[in-house]
Enzyme design. Structure first.
Site: not given
Length: 543
Positions: A36, A285
């Protein structure tokens, strides 16, 4: 539009940063690496770089910033390894519909055929399916246009993260500037479908509204309140919602639906017409058998995401953005004369004991927290207690993860505090959850973020233990967390703090923490074994 710098050729870097500037994206979050570096050359003075000490921290902090500003945020990651580190947070951002522009570095194009060190083999595939769009442009000169497209995709409902891989030598190549395009986000559902829904509400015996994160995300809370009051419908919040969306002190508010199939169906038994708004209500869940809905109940589901409406197992779906759709529906619904449901009883005051009961922490917090504070929660063991005792009463006042990948809360709180809207952020987090992203305290300290972190420390992954008990596994290995000194860790990262072991010290400690300008952490020792994770198989279905 900018021109070339100092007579030099206009580059990809110039075009991308000009695009960021024009769209208001002048705060970048990231964790830098070698691939970068060319992006950072001649870093513009009007841009801010917020460093996260781990990639998932950078992504979650960018998400908190986006949730505070209402627009996309930019996060820069390091090639394949950095993207890999970040993916738990990218997953949360995708599920919670947070618009992020995720940039990953890549090795130089000339090196790619030899699979160089740190390179990504198929970068556009790596973060999928948890981004809306991903690309490594074929040519350097295509990079600015890819950013413009990515931003447009990220900001179009349903909003979410997008991903661009940029080879490091692209930044210095010549390019043409790109113009930002407006994103007009509102669209109204099929008028015939809205008419059918209005007729169902007008003839309903006992309707209910289920509010999901999409309501708060689209700024639709006032319209939904109007719909509830016009129809007299009881209001629930969807299972494991990442936002609030309806004032929890309102006379029509009934509570929070559980992420358990049979419990959820039982909670909805009184209702004949169910309207789910911006909510995937079938979020479970743990598994149980039984019907999705009570027998004879009609479900209507309003949402902007065609994928979400497609997988809803029952009901009639109306594809619409929330604010526009509910506003249109309000014009079709008759004023109903239904009696208000009985008021929800206020829970009894918790005992003042040592070790400290989590309920006492929440009740004390309720009395002392600033009225305009933003509450960020990642305390799976005690989320039910928090919701039962600390009502969220204003839009944007509550943030959590709707997907469950831990490590979201601390950095989201930091990013939300850096959005510049002036409120103090209160982050209630478990001791286990906090250790996934404790590095966020350094970012908070470096930027003076106005956050109070409250660690409910039961020295365990107590939610996992509770779920184990629920399915007759009383001793789950790897769930004890003894000996973590959060105050010392925080001090080493530049964040002041204090440990609270006695109930008698709790109120004074909270008042002190709220009086700080920057970040402060309270490590509160709470009683173990007190999780209510979805209660028991015979629970009534409310929490």
């Amino acid at each position: 539009m900018s021109t070339a710098r100092h007579g030099t050729e206009f580059t990809v870097r110039d075009a991308v940063f000009d695009f960021f500037r024009q769209t208001g994206l002048t705060t970048l979050f990231g964790n830098p690496g070698s691939t970068e570096l060319r992006m950072f050359q001649d870093w513009p003075e009007d841009f801010t770089y917020v460093l996260g000490l781990q990639e998932s921290v950078a992504v979650a902090a960018a998400a908190g910033h986006s949730l505070g500003t209402g627009r996309a945020s930019v996060v820069s990651l390091h090639s394949a390894g950095g993207v890999g580190h970040s993916l738990g947070a990218v997953f949360n951002a995708y599920r919670d519909r947070v618009p992020l522009l995720v940039i990953a570095g890549q090795q130089s194009r000339a090196m790619l055929p030899t699979r160089p060190f740190l390179s990504a083999d198929e970068p556009a595939l790596f973060p999928r399916p948890y981004v809306k769009w991903s690309r490594q442009p074929e040519r350097a000169e295509d990079v600015p246009a890819a950013f413009a497209e990515a931003y447009h995709v990220a900001m179009t409902p349903p909003r979410g993260p997008v991903f661009i891989s940029v080879p490091e030598d692209d930044w210095d190549r010549p390019a043409h500037p790109v113009e930002p395009r407006e994103v007009h986000a509102g669209f109204v559902g099929d008028p015939r479908a809205l008419r059918e829904l209005a007729d169902a509400l007008n003839s309903a015996r006992n309707p209910t509204i289920i509010v999901g994160a999409g309501v708060d995300d689209d700024g639709a809370s006032p319209a939904v309140i109007g719909l509830a009051e016009r129809t007299g419908a009881a209001v629930w919040i969807s299972p494991l919602s990442s936002r609030s969306g309806f004032p929890e002190d309102h006379r029509l508010f009934r509570g929070f639906l559980p992420p358990v199939r049979d419990q959820l169906a039982r909670a909805l038994e009184p209702y004949d017409v169910i309207v789910s708004i911006g909510a995937p209500i079938f979020t479970y869940h743990v598994h149980t058998e039984g019907p999705y809905l009570p027998e004879g109940a009609r479900l209507f589901h309003l949402d902007c995401d065609p994928a979400q409406t497609a997988w809803a197992p029952v009901g009639t779906s109306v594809l619409t953005t929330i604010r526009a759709g509910v506003t249109a529906l309000l014009e079709l619904v008759d004023k109903a004369d239904r009696p208000a449901p009985p008021p929800r009883p206020r829970l009894a005051a918790p005992p003042v004991t040592d070790p400290i009961e989590p309920a006492l922490v929440v009740e004390t917090l309720r009395g002392l927290m600033p009225d305009d504070a933003v509450l960020v929660e990642e305390v799976p063991s005690h989320r039910d207690v928090l919701h039962d005792r600390l009502p969220i009463t204003r839009p944007g006042g509550f943030l959590t993860t709707g997907s469950g990948a831990l490590g979201w809360g601390l950095p989201v709180a930091v990013g939300r505090a850096l959005a510049g809207t002036g409120e103090r952020v209160v982050c209630v987090v478990g001791d286990g959850s906090s250790m996934y992203s404790i590095q966020a305290l350094w970012t908070a300290a470096r930027h003076g973020a106005p956050v109070t972190f409250i660690v409910l420390n039961n020295q365990a992954y107590e939610a996992v233990k509770a779920l184990g008990r629920r399915i007759d596994i009383p001793d789950v290995p790897g769930t004890d967390l003894h000996g973590i000194d959060f105050v010392s860790i925080a001090a080493g990262l530049g964040c002041p703090g204090r440990r609270v072991d006695r109930a008698a010290d709790l109120a004074e400690a909270l008042s002190h923490a709220f009086g700080q300008d920057g970040p402060f952490i309270l490590d509160v020792s709470v009683a173990a074994g007190t999780s209510s994770a979805y209660s028991s198989p015979n629970d009534s279905g409310t929490r």
